[in-house]
Write an enzyme that holds these catalytic residues in place. Structure first.
Site, mmCIF file in Angstrom:
data_model
loop_
_atom_site.group_PDB
_atom_site.id
_atom_site.type_symbol
_atom_site.label_atom_id
_atom_site.label_comp_id
_atom_site.label_asym_id
_atom_site.label_seq_id
_atom_site.Cartn_x
_atom_site.Cartn_y
_atom_site.Cartn_z
ATOM 1 N N CYS A 1 0.931 -1.316 0.429
ATOM 2 C CA CYS A 1 -0.087 -0.478 -0.053
ATOM 3 C C CYS A 1 0.774 1.566 0.043
ATOM 4 O O CYS A 1 2.248 1.369 0.815
ATOM 5 C CB CYS A 1 -0.684 0.342 0.992
ATOM 6 S SG CYS A 1 -2.075 0.914 0.960
ATOM 7 N N ASP B 1 -6.758 -3.105 11.394
ATOM 8 C CA ASP B 1 -5.379 -2.482 11.341
ATOM 9 C C ASP B 1 -5.672 -1.965 12.680
ATOM 10 O O ASP B 1 -6.141 -2.011 13.431
ATOM 11 C CB ASP B 1 -5.902 -0.707 10.196
ATOM 12 C CG ASP B 1 -4.745 -0.592 9.526
ATOM 13 O OD1 ASP B 1 -4.294 0.036 9.086
ATOM 14 O OD2 ASP B 1 -3.499 -1.046 10.970
#
Ligand SMILES: O=C(O)c1ccccc1NCC(=O)[C@H](O)[C@H](O)COP(=O)(O)O
Length: 223
Positions: free
Chosen positions: A17, A140
């Site tokens: 990412c 997350d």
């Protein structure tokens, strides 16, 4: 034939990412990443314009998915991001509601992910409110200086033995040194990394990207 099928079933998904250059996008693809994450969030050191994201998107082959990351984008920016970048996946990483992400998913036909900060069992239980509204939930570390991309891991034991009702993934503080333990502890089908493959905030390192992907593939082969 069955050997091939078995291998495909055990192949962990890898999302790199916060990519922002042609060199690092190409390196992630060459290393075997299955997902390329592009961040459009101006406070992030990985922020890129929608136009730059579109240019990078065009380098990605069909077998690799492009994930456009947004944080509390309004409907106009959300539509603009989708029309400009033409991603495979939209990842919502703010306080977007199940109702909103469900609308986006229905109206666009895109795969929709929602990032969810995991702090305790109660928060894990509350994440179920997104079931039926999204295609994948990304567990997350709860927001810190940024909503995501903080390079800090959360307590993975929260996920041990959890019966996941929808496809999911693990993010937060992963790197080459800890990703094997994360895979063993959680049996996650997808790992997502940003800080852990950088030489400085927002500066992706092609060698770290390759090492991270190699560590995941070595784990896959060991299963
Ligand atoms: O990466 C960012 O800068 C970011 C900024 C704002 C919202 C989300 C962001 N990243 C989203 C991701 O999916 C990251 O890969 C994920 O949070 C893990 O990041 P890291 O802990 O740095 O590996």
């Amino acid at each position: 034939m069955y050997g091939i099928i078995l291998n495909q079933q055990q192949r962990s998904l890898i999302k790199i990412c916060g990519l922002s250059t042609e060199e690092t996008v190409d390196a992630a693809i060459a290393a075997g990443a299955t997902h390329i994450g592009l961040v459009h969030f101006e406070k992030s050191p990985r922020h890129i314009s929608l136009e730059d994201a579109a240019k990078l998107r065009r380098r990605v082959p069909a077998e690799v998915k492009v994930v456009q990351l947004l944080v509390n984008a309004d409907p106009k920016l959300t539509s603009q991001a989708i029309a400009t970048v033409r991603p495979d996946v939209i990842q919502f990483h703010g306080s977007e509601t199940p109702e909103w992400v469900k609308i986006v998913r229905k109206q666009t036909g895109l795969e929709v992910w929602k990032a969810f900060g995991l702090r305790d069992q109660a928060s894990l239980e509350s994440s179920s409110r997104y079931v039926g509204a999204i295609d994948r939930i990304l567990f997350d570390t709860p927001a810190k200086a940024l909503p995501g991309g903080n390079g800090v891991a959360f307590d993975w034991s929260l996920l041990a033995g959890h019966d996941h009702p929808i496809p999911w993934g693990l993010a937060g503080g992963l790197d080459t040194e800890n990703v094997t333990e994360a895979l063993k502890t959680t049996n996650t089908p997808l790992v997502d990394v940003s800080s852990g493959v950088e030489s400085a905030p927002g500066v992706k390192d092609v060698d770290k990207i390759a090492a991270f992907c190699q560590a995941v593939r070595e784990f896959d082969a060991s299963r």
